[in-house]
Design a protein around this motif. Sequence first.
Motif, PDB file in Angstrom:
ATOM      1  N   SER A   1       0.807  -1.227   0.000  1.00  0.00           N
ATOM      2  CA  SER A   1       0.000   0.000   0.000  1.00  0.00           C
ATOM      3  C   SER A   1       0.836   1.271   0.000  1.00  0.00           C
ATOM      4  O   SER A   1       0.293   2.361   0.159  1.00  0.00           O
ATOM      5  CB  SER A   1      -0.930   0.009   1.227  1.00  0.00           C
ATOM      6  OG  SER A   1      -0.169  -0.001   2.426  1.00  0.00           O
ATOM      7  N   THR A   2       2.131   1.138  -0.195  1.00  0.00           N
ATOM      8  CA  THR A   2       3.009   2.305  -0.108  1.00  0.00           C
ATOM      9  C   THR A   2       3.933   2.380  -1.312  1.00  0.00           C
ATOM     10  O   THR A   2       4.530   1.382  -1.715  1.00  0.00           O
ATOM     11  CB  THR A   2       3.867   2.254   1.173  1.00  0.00           C
ATOM     12  OG1 THR A   2       3.007   2.174   2.312  1.00  0.00           O
ATOM     13  CG2 THR A   2       4.731   3.505   1.297  1.00  0.00           C
ATOM     14  N   GLY A   3       4.023   3.550  -1.891  1.00  0.00           N
ATOM     15  CA  GLY A   3       5.009   3.815  -2.920  1.00  0.00           C
ATOM     16  C   GLY A   3       5.973   4.878  -2.424  1.00  0.00           C
ATOM     17  O   GLY A   3       5.644   5.654  -1.529  1.00  0.00           O
ATOM     18  N   TRP A   4       7.170   4.903  -2.970  1.00  0.00           N
ATOM     19  CA  TRP A   4       8.114   5.922  -2.528  1.00  0.00           C
ATOM     20  C   TRP A   4       9.039   6.310  -3.671  1.00  0.00           C
ATOM     21  O   TRP A   4       9.129   5.630  -4.683  1.00  0.00           O
ATOM     22  CB  TRP A   4       8.893   5.470  -1.287  1.00  0.00           C
ATOM     23  CG  TRP A   4       9.684   4.202  -1.408  1.00  0.00           C
ATOM     24  CD1 TRP A   4       9.193   2.935  -1.392  1.00  0.00           C
ATOM     25  CD2 TRP A   4      11.109   4.077  -1.531  1.00  0.00           C
ATOM     26  NE1 TRP A   4      10.214   2.024  -1.495  1.00  0.00           N
ATOM     27  CE2 TRP A   4      11.410   2.700  -1.581  1.00  0.00           C
ATOM     28  CE3 TRP A   4      12.165   5.003  -1.595  1.00  0.00           C
ATOM     29  CZ2 TRP A   4      12.703   2.223  -1.706  1.00  0.00           C
ATOM     30  CZ3 TRP A   4      13.464   4.520  -1.710  1.00  0.00           C
ATOM     31  CH2 TRP A   4      13.715   3.150  -1.754  1.00  0.00           C
ATOM     32  N   THR A   5       9.658   7.447  -3.490  1.00  0.00           N
ATOM     33  CA  THR A   5      10.551   7.996  -4.502  1.00  0.00           C
ATOM     34  C   THR A   5      11.865   8.391  -3.850  1.00  0.00           C
ATOM     35  O   THR A   5      11.917   8.653  -2.643  1.00  0.00           O
ATOM     36  CB  THR A   5       9.939   9.235  -5.168  1.00  0.00           C
ATOM     37  OG1 THR A   5       9.589  10.184  -4.146  1.00  0.00           O
ATOM     38  CG2 THR A   5       8.696   8.880  -5.971  1.00  0.00           C
ATOM     39  N   PHE A   6      12.927   8.417  -4.644  1.00  0.00           N
ATOM     40  CA  PHE A   6      14.173   8.992  -4.129  1.00  0.00           C
ATOM     41  C   PHE A   6      14.861   9.761  -5.247  1.00  0.00           C
ATOM     42  O   PHE A   6      14.746   9.430  -6.428  1.00  0.00           O
ATOM     43  CB  PHE A   6      15.082   7.922  -3.510  1.00  0.00           C
ATOM     44  CG  PHE A   6      15.690   6.947  -4.488  1.00  0.00           C
ATOM     45  CD1 PHE A   6      16.960   7.147  -5.011  1.00  0.00           C
ATOM     46  CD2 PHE A   6      15.003   5.801  -4.857  1.00  0.00           C
ATOM     47  CE1 PHE A   6      17.523   6.239  -5.888  1.00  0.00           C
ATOM     48  CE2 PHE A   6      15.553   4.887  -5.745  1.00  0.00           C
ATOM     49  CZ  PHE A   6      16.821   5.101  -6.260  1.00  0.00           C
ATOM     50  N   PHE A   7      15.546  10.830  -4.841  1.00  0.00           N
ATOM     51  CA  PHE A   7      16.121  11.780  -5.772  1.00  0.00           C
ATOM     52  C   PHE A   7      17.581  12.044  -5.422  1.00  0.00           C
ATOM     53  O   PHE A   7      17.939  12.151  -4.244  1.00  0.00           O
ATOM     54  CB  PHE A   7      15.355  13.107  -5.726  1.00  0.00           C
ATOM     55  CG  PHE A   7      13.877  12.950  -5.946  1.00  0.00           C
ATOM     56  CD1 PHE A   7      13.356  12.943  -7.223  1.00  0.00           C
ATOM     57  CD2 PHE A   7      13.010  12.813  -4.873  1.00  0.00           C
ATOM     58  CE1 PHE A   7      11.991  12.797  -7.430  1.00  0.00           C
ATOM     59  CE2 PHE A   7      11.650  12.672  -5.070  1.00  0.00           C
ATOM     60  CZ  PHE A   7      11.140  12.659  -6.360  1.00  0.00           C
ATOM     61  N   ASP A   8      18.390  12.156  -6.451  1.00  0.00           N
ATOM     62  CA  ASP A   8      19.806  12.468  -6.284  1.00  0.00           C
ATOM     63  C   ASP A   8      19.964  13.991  -6.290  1.00  0.00           C
ATOM     64  O   ASP A   8      19.981  14.628  -7.337  1.00  0.00           O
ATOM     65  CB  ASP A   8      20.609  11.835  -7.421  1.00  0.00           C
ATOM     66  CG  ASP A   8      22.101  12.095  -7.288  1.00  0.00           C
ATOM     67  OD1 ASP A   8      22.526  12.665  -6.264  1.00  0.00           O
ATOM     68  OD2 ASP A   8      22.854  11.731  -8.212  1.00  0.00           O
ATOM     69  N   LEU A   9      20.058  14.578  -5.097  1.00  0.00           N
ATOM     70  CA  LEU A   9      20.150  16.036  -5.001  1.00  0.00           C
ATOM     71  C   LEU A   9      21.483  16.564  -5.505  1.00  0.00           C
ATOM     72  O   LEU A   9      21.585  17.737  -5.852  1.00  0.00           O
ATOM     73  CB  LEU A   9      19.912  16.486  -3.559  1.00  0.00           C
ATOM     74  CG  LEU A   9      18.520  16.184  -2.986  1.00  0.00           C
ATOM     75  CD1 LEU A   9      18.342  16.859  -1.637  1.00  0.00           C
ATOM     76  CD2 LEU A   9      17.428  16.630  -3.945  1.00  0.00           C
ATOM     77  N   ASN A  10      22.506  15.705  -5.550  1.00  0.00           N
ATOM     78  CA  ASN A  10      23.776  16.143  -6.145  1.00  0.00           C
ATOM     79  C   ASN A  10      23.596  16.491  -7.620  1.00  0.00           C
ATOM     80  O   ASN A  10      24.305  17.343  -8.161  1.00  0.00           O
ATOM     81  CB  ASN A  10      24.836  15.055  -6.012  1.00  0.00           C
ATOM     82  CG  ASN A  10      25.175  14.744  -4.569  1.00  0.00           C
ATOM     83  OD1 ASN A  10      24.552  13.854  -3.988  1.00  0.00           O
ATOM     84  ND2 ASN A  10      26.114  15.455  -3.978  1.00  0.00           N
ATOM     85  N   ALA A  11      22.636  15.833  -8.266  1.00  0.00           N
ATOM     86  CA  ALA A  11      22.374  16.094  -9.677  1.00  0.00           C
ATOM     87  C   ALA A  11      21.314  17.168  -9.884  1.00  0.00           C
ATOM     88  O   ALA A  11      21.322  17.854 -10.906  1.00  0.00           O
ATOM     89  CB  ALA A  11      21.937  14.807 -10.376  1.00  0.00           C
ATOM     90  N   LEU A  12      20.405  17.327  -8.905  1.00  0.00           N
ATOM     91  CA  LEU A  12      19.267  18.221  -9.095  1.00  0.00           C
ATOM     92  C   LEU A  12      19.458  19.609  -8.503  1.00  0.00           C
ATOM     93  O   LEU A  12      19.013  20.603  -9.090  1.00  0.00           O
ATOM     94  CB  LEU A  12      17.998  17.586  -8.515  1.00  0.00           C
ATOM     95  CG  LEU A  12      17.529  16.281  -9.161  1.00  0.00           C
ATOM     96  CD1 LEU A  12      16.301  15.747  -8.432  1.00  0.00           C
ATOM     97  CD2 LEU A  12      17.212  16.486 -10.642  1.00  0.00           C
ATOM     98  N   HIS A  13      20.075  19.701  -7.323  1.00  0.00           N
ATOM     99  CA  HIS A  13      20.189  20.985  -6.629  1.00  0.00           C
ATOM    100  C   HIS A  13      21.574  21.590  -6.809  1.00  0.00           C
ATOM    101  O   HIS A  13      22.593  20.924  -6.592  1.00  0.00           O
ATOM    102  CB  HIS A  13      19.896  20.813  -5.138  1.00  0.00           C
ATOM    103  CG  HIS A  13      18.438  20.689  -4.822  1.00  0.00           C
ATOM    104  ND1 HIS A  13      17.929  20.822  -3.549  1.00  0.00           N
ATOM    105  CD2 HIS A  13      17.368  20.460  -5.624  1.00  0.00           C
ATOM    106  CE1 HIS A  13      16.614  20.681  -3.581  1.00  0.00           C
ATOM    107  NE2 HIS A  13      16.254  20.451  -4.834  1.00  0.00           N
ATOM    108  N   ASP A  14      21.612  22.848  -7.168  1.00  0.00           N
ATOM    109  CA  ASP A  14      22.887  23.535  -7.416  1.00  0.00           C
ATOM    110  C   ASP A  14      23.824  23.458  -6.215  1.00  0.00           C
ATOM    111  O   ASP A  14      25.031  23.263  -6.365  1.00  0.00           O
ATOM    112  CB  ASP A  14      22.636  24.999  -7.763  1.00  0.00           C
ATOM    113  CG  ASP A  14      21.989  25.161  -9.138  1.00  0.00           C
ATOM    114  OD1 ASP A  14      21.848  24.147  -9.848  1.00  0.00           O
ATOM    115  OD2 ASP A  14      21.627  26.296  -9.484  1.00  0.00           O
TER     116      ASP A  14
END
Length: 328
Positions: A300-313
């Motif tokens: 019942s759960t989905g999740w996401t993860f993001f590489d902030l080294n690539a996304l945030h200046d």
Amino acid sequence: MFLFVIVLHESGAGLSFSHQLSCHHFLAGFWYPYKNIFALVDELGIQPFTNWTQSAQYSPNGLEVESPIFQDVPRLPSPLGTFIYTKFLRLPIWDRLSSLPLMYAVVDFDNSDKSWRKYDTRTARELFKEFGCSERVYKEAFNPMLLVGLFAPGEQCSAAATLGMLYYFILAHQPDFDVVWCRGTVGERIFKPWIARLEQQGCEFLSRKRVTDVVLDKVSGLVTGILCGNELFSADAVVFCVGISAMQRIVASSPVLQERDEFLNTCNLGAVDVLAVRLWLDRKVSIPRPSNACFGFDSSTGWTFFDLNALHDEYQDEQVSCQSAAAS
């Protein structure tokens, strides 16, 4: 002069007409159809977004799906482009083909009141079963999409809401699934310059004002202001830009709004909690895609993860890894 009040969002101190720009961990994507937001940042003369990014989906078995930047590949009639160019590493072609009859419902659903009444009475799970989607394409493609898109499994999602999401984000035009991300927090990169522009034009933002009721002219039936405790703010119009939970609290404290069915009915709506964390790793970890969705770890759960080294200046030159993860 036309005076209006916009109730912006909820803060720890209550509801605000505010630009309290807290640094949220939850990342929001900006999809190709968001033309109004892209027009706004152009008007402000700012460049807050990354380039278009590719995404991936993972399960306990590993990498499952890779999505290209759809506007960079040859244009095909919708939905063929989405179907052909999305790279499913494990899902067999015959399971994917079983989803094609669903296109009838996508075309039939025109977002009218009649369509909502027709499809809102069943769940997304029932819809996929009715149109012959295989169990595997449901579990490995559609249900993961619902978990990270509508924040609930197919058994809890309206079929109407599902069809609306399928059409708007994926099937209407080939590049609709393409997404950019803010190169920092949305508050700092977008809201702060936007609010500065509005203040220059005479708008006033007041923080930490808890809305307790609205003021109604009994003769005209029009709202003439709002109350924040003992403070009265006169207005020619009031706009509630708040979430469901905040709106429910306003209605609970407002005898005026409780007399209107459209506001009282918000008490029947549910909200979904999203847990977001920022993870710092003590070394640089190579992640193939900057934005990633995960499914299958919990039903019942989905999740996401993001590489902030690539996304945030601010993290691009860090010698450690900074990741943002959110689950709903």
